[in-house]
Design a protein around this motif. Structure first.
Motif, PDB file in Angstrom:
ATOM      1  N   VAL A  77      28.006  17.452  -4.273  1.00  0.00           N
ATOM      2  CA  VAL A  77      26.659  17.230  -3.751  1.00  0.00           C
ATOM      3  C   VAL A  77      25.603  17.241  -4.847  1.00  0.00           C
ATOM      4  O   VAL A  77      25.557  18.151  -5.680  1.00  0.00           O
ATOM      5  CB  VAL A  77      26.317  18.298  -2.689  1.00  0.00           C
ATOM      6  CG1 VAL A  77      24.894  18.124  -2.183  1.00  0.00           C
ATOM      7  CG2 VAL A  77      27.304  18.235  -1.537  1.00  0.00           C
ATOM      8  N   ASP A  78      24.771  16.190  -4.844  1.00  0.00           N
ATOM      9  CA  ASP A  78      23.530  16.163  -5.623  1.00  0.00           C
ATOM     10  C   ASP A  78      23.736  16.489  -7.102  1.00  0.00           C
ATOM     11  O   ASP A  78      22.976  17.256  -7.698  1.00  0.00           O
ATOM     12  CB  ASP A  78      22.520  17.136  -5.011  1.00  0.00           C
ATOM     13  CG  ASP A  78      21.095  16.868  -5.483  1.00  0.00           C
ATOM     14  OD1 ASP A  78      20.799  15.710  -5.827  1.00  0.00           O
ATOM     15  OD2 ASP A  78      20.297  17.824  -5.531  1.00  0.00           O
ATOM     16  N   ALA A  79      24.763  15.907  -7.701  1.00  0.00           N
ATOM     17  CA  ALA A  79      25.015  16.115  -9.133  1.00  0.00           C
ATOM     18  C   ALA A  79      25.836  14.954  -9.674  1.00  0.00           C
ATOM     19  O   ALA A  79      26.625  14.333  -8.958  1.00  0.00           O
ATOM     20  CB  ALA A  79      25.751  17.435  -9.363  1.00  0.00           C
ATOM     21  N   THR A  80      25.634  14.650 -10.956  1.00  0.00           N
ATOM     22  CA  THR A  80      26.411  13.593 -11.587  1.00  0.00           C
ATOM     23  C   THR A  80      27.802  14.101 -11.937  1.00  0.00           C
ATOM     24  O   THR A  80      28.056  15.311 -11.992  1.00  0.00           O
ATOM     25  CB  THR A  80      25.733  13.107 -12.878  1.00  0.00           C
ATOM     26  OG1 THR A  80      25.765  14.176 -13.848  1.00  0.00           O
ATOM     27  CG2 THR A  80      24.283  12.688 -12.620  1.00  0.00           C
ATOM     28  N   LYS A  81      28.705  13.168 -12.212  1.00  0.00           N
ATOM     29  CA  LYS A  81      30.042  13.544 -12.658  1.00  0.00           C
ATOM     30  C   LYS A  81      29.966  14.375 -13.935  1.00  0.00           C
ATOM     31  O   LYS A  81      30.666  15.384 -14.074  1.00  0.00           O
ATOM     32  CB  LYS A  81      30.882  12.288 -12.913  1.00  0.00           C
ATOM     33  CG  LYS A  81      31.168  11.449 -11.684  1.00  0.00           C
ATOM     34  CD  LYS A  81      31.945  10.197 -12.055  1.00  0.00           C
ATOM     35  CE  LYS A  81      32.193   9.322 -10.841  1.00  0.00           C
ATOM     36  NZ  LYS A  81      32.931   8.072 -11.186  1.00  0.00           N
ATOM     37  N   ALA A  82      29.109  13.943 -14.846  1.00  0.00           N
ATOM     38  CA  ALA A  82      28.988  14.646 -16.123  1.00  0.00           C
ATOM     39  C   ALA A  82      28.518  16.079 -15.917  1.00  0.00           C
ATOM     40  O   ALA A  82      29.034  17.010 -16.549  1.00  0.00           O
ATOM     41  CB  ALA A  82      28.031  13.896 -17.044  1.00  0.00           C
ATOM     42  N   ASP A  83      27.538  16.281 -15.024  1.00  0.00           N
ATOM     43  CA  ASP A  83      27.024  17.635 -14.769  1.00  0.00           C
ATOM     44  C   ASP A  83      28.094  18.526 -14.156  1.00  0.00           C
ATOM     45  O   ASP A  83      28.233  19.696 -14.529  1.00  0.00           O
ATOM     46  CB  ASP A  83      25.810  17.569 -13.847  1.00  0.00           C
ATOM     47  CG  ASP A  83      24.564  17.051 -14.549  1.00  0.00           C
ATOM     48  OD1 ASP A  83      24.534  17.069 -15.793  1.00  0.00           O
ATOM     49  OD2 ASP A  83      23.620  16.629 -13.852  1.00  0.00           O
TER      50      ASP A  83
END
Length: 288
Positions: free
Chosen positions: A73-79
C-alpha cells in the motif's frame, strides 16, 4: 496430544504510552516461548515507520524471533525493498507479506504507480532477495474481493509458488471452517503449513466490526452468548472459554501451531494458553 507451538501478533505503538504497553505485551507472552511474534501495519500502511521501529526494538532487546509485516500500500517497489533491506541489516529474517487494505477514504486497493500490484509480486521480489522466511495471509472463508473460494485458493497457491513458506489465516470461530479450508488447500496442491489465526474476543463490538470487514462469520450461538453478557469480567471469562474450545478442537484435528491476534492485550491470549495446558517456561532475556 502434543503441545503446539505458538506465535503472537502485535500492532505498533502510536504514543509513548503505547510503546510501554507493547513492551508489557512482549514481557507477558515471551515466557510462552513463541516460535515468532509479528508486528502489523496500520490500515493503509499508516504505521510503516512505527512498525519498523517496533520490530527493531523487539529484535535488539529480546531473544524473540520477530516477523515484520510488509504491504504493497502507498509505496514504490524501491521504498518497500529498501525497508526489507533495512530489516535484513538489523537481523530480521521473517516477513509477513501482504497486499494490504486500501488507504482511508479509498473505495478499494489500488497499486502505487511504481509499486507492487499484488502480494504475489511482493513475495516474488522478497524471495529473490534470498534473505527472508516469508509468510502470507489466507482467508478460510474467502477473501471479500475474491471471485470464488476456488479462485482464492488458487491465488494462495501462487503466493506459495512465488516463495512463501507458510500462510497465517484470518480469524474464524469454528474449527470446521479451518479444516474445510485446509482440506481444500491440500486438494489444490498446497503442501505448505497453513497456520490458524485465533482472535480472542477482547471487545465484542470490535470483533463484530472486524468480522464484517474481513468476511468472517460469527455463529449465532456465539452472538447470543456475548449479547447476554452484562459486565467485563463475565465477558473475559466467556471469551477465554470460546477461544479455548476453538483451539482445543483445532489441536484435536491435528493442528500443531496456533497464531494469536493479541490486539496488544496479552492477558487473554495467555489465559487461553494456560487453559490449554501450555505453561510458561522461561523469562524474557534482555540483551546487555
Amino acid at each position: 496430544m502434543s503441545k503446539p507451538t505458538l506465535s503472537f501478533e502485535f500492532f505498533p505503538p502510536k504514543t509513548l504510552e503505547g510503546a510501554f504497553r507493547l513492551h508489557d505485551c512482549v514481557q507477558t507472552l515471551a515466557p510462552l516461548e513463541p516460535t515468532f511474534v509479528s508486528v502489523t501495519y496500520g490500515a493503509g500502511g499508516t504505521t510503516r515507520q512505527l512498525t519498523h521501529e517496533a520490530v527493531t526494538a523487539i529484535q535488539t532487546t529480546s531473544t524473540l524471533n520477530v516477523a515484520a509485516h510488509l504491504t504493497c500500500v502507498d509505496a514504490t517497489k524501491a521504498d518497500i525493498l529498501k525497508i526489507a533491506d533495512r530489516y535484513a541489516a538489523s537481523g530480521v529474517r521473517d516477513i509477513v507479506a501482504l497486499r494490504g487494505d486500501a488507504p482511508a477514504g479509498a473505495p478499494k486497493f489500488g497499486a502505487h504507480s511504481n509499486g507492487f500490484p499484488s502480494s504475489v509480486d511482493l513475495v516474488t521480489a522478497l524471495a529473490m532477495r534470498g534473505q527472508f522466511n516469508i509468510r502470507v495471509g489466507a482467508y478460510p472463508e474467502t477473501h471479500p474481493e475474491a471471485a470464488s473460494p476456488t479462485a482464492d485458493i488458487a491465488y494462495l497457491k501462487r503466493k506459495f509458488d512465488a516463495g512463501a513458506s507458510a500462510a497465517i489465516t484470518q480469524f474464524f470461530f469454528e474449527a470446521d471452517t479451518f479444516f474445510r479450508f485446509r482440506d481444500a488447500c491440500v486438494k489444490a496442491g498446497i503442501d505448505a503449513p497453513i497456520i490458524p489465526g485465533i482472535l480472542p474476543v477482547t471487545s465484542w463490538n470490535g470483533t463484530q466490526r472486524f468480522a464484517a470487514q474481513c468476511g468472517a462469520s460469527i455463529p449465532q450461538v456465539v452472538r447470543d452468548a456475548f449479547e447476554k453478557v452484562t459486565d467485563p469480567e463475565t465477558e473475559t471469562m466467556l471469551a477465554t472459554a470460546v477461544a479455548t474450545e476453538l483451539c482445543d478442537d483445532l489441536l484435536s484435528g491435528g493442528v500443531d501451531h496456533l497464531h494469536f491476534y493479541t490486539l496488544n492485550r496479552p492477558e487473554l491470549s495467555r489465559a487461553v494458553c494456560k487453559a490449554l495446558g501450555i505453561e510458561t517456561k522461561t523469562q524474557l532475556q534482555k540483551v546487555a
